[in-house]
Design an enzyme around this catalytic site. Structure first.
Site, short mmCIF file in Angstrom:
data_model
loop_
_atom_site.label_atom_id
_atom_site.label_comp_id
_atom_site.label_asym_id
_atom_site.label_seq_id
_atom_site.Cartn_x
_atom_site.Cartn_y
_atom_site.Cartn_z
N LYS A 167 -19.14 -19.17 0.29
CA LYS A 167 -20.51 -18.67 0.40
C LYS A 167 -21.00 -18.76 1.85
O LYS A 167 -20.37 -19.42 2.69
CB LYS A 167 -21.41 -19.48 -0.53
N PHE A 176 -33.63 -19.42 -11.05
CA PHE A 176 -33.09 -19.50 -9.68
C PHE A 176 -32.42 -18.21 -9.21
O PHE A 176 -31.91 -18.14 -8.10
CB PHE A 176 -32.08 -20.67 -9.59
N ARG A 220 -11.14 -24.38 -10.37
CA ARG A 220 -12.44 -24.98 -10.70
C ARG A 220 -12.43 -26.49 -10.47
O ARG A 220 -13.40 -27.06 -9.98
CB ARG A 220 -12.81 -24.69 -12.16
N THR A 275 -20.72 -27.88 -10.15
CA THR A 275 -21.69 -27.00 -9.48
C THR A 275 -22.62 -27.79 -8.57
O THR A 275 -22.89 -27.39 -7.45
CB THR A 275 -22.52 -26.22 -10.54
N ARG A 301 -16.52 -29.48 -3.15
CA ARG A 301 -17.96 -29.76 -3.12
C ARG A 301 -18.24 -31.25 -2.96
O ARG A 301 -19.19 -31.64 -2.28
CB ARG A 301 -18.64 -29.22 -4.37
N ASN A 320 -23.85 -24.98 -2.20
CA ASN A 320 -22.62 -25.64 -2.66
C ASN A 320 -21.34 -24.96 -2.17
O ASN A 320 -20.28 -25.16 -2.73
CB ASN A 320 -22.65 -25.84 -4.17
N HIS A 354 -17.61 -20.44 -4.52
CA HIS A 354 -17.70 -19.90 -5.88
C HIS A 354 -16.28 -19.71 -6.40
O HIS A 354 -15.39 -19.30 -5.65
CB HIS A 354 -18.41 -18.54 -5.87
#
Length: 153
Positions: free
Chosen positions: A11, A59, A87, A93, A104, A114, A117
């Site tokens: 991101k 959000f 994942r 998350t 993360r 974070n 993705h």
């Protein structure tokens, strides 16, 4: 080996913080193969399409603004169990709930930033790969290290 593909995106905050090589290295060290990569600044409508399933969430507007705020590194990774393990590698998350050792857990601080993705399942992976990449942008090849990662040698 039963190979699958997943969509992973760094991101804008991950890109701006200079974490691209660190994130790519973690997937490579695990033994996954990078089959597509590009740097894009998603338009708002494109970000809305990517997160269409979350459009009713409070959000959503902020999420779309965040995704279209700067460059994103879009990638497709391939390997056995890459969706599920990707994942795990990413972590929860909310970075505060992510285990140390995860991307993360080690590199992000707050939920709204974070850094990464990852597709959450086979159907999502197919849809996200199709949204972000043309079929001809996905490279098929056998990694030289494959026999050392999966066996059969």
């Amino acid at each position: 080996a039963e190979f699958e593909r997943t969509f992973i995106a760094i991101k804008p905050d991950g890109v701006q913080r200079g974490l691209i090589s660190e994130i790519v290295a973690r997937f490579e060290r695990k033994g996954f193969s990078l089959v597509a990569i590009k740097v894009v600044i998603p338009s708002r409508p494109f970000a809305q399409k990517h997160y269409a399933d979350l459009k009713d969430k409070p959000f959503y507007v902020g999420l779309v603004a965040y995704w279209s705020s700067g460059p994103v590194v879009a990638m497709v990774w391939e390997g056995e169990g890459v969706i599920k393990y990707g994942r795990k590698l990413i972590g929860a998350t909310d970075p505060q709930k992510s285990e140390p050792g995860t991307i993360r857990g080690d590199l992000a601080v707050v939920n709204g930033r974070n850094i990464i993705h990852g597709s959450d399942g086979p159907e999502t992976a197919k849809d996200e790969i199709k949204l972000w990449f043309k079929p001809e942008e996905l490279v098929n090849y056998t990694h030289n290290a494959e026999k050392w990662i999966y066996g059969d040698n």
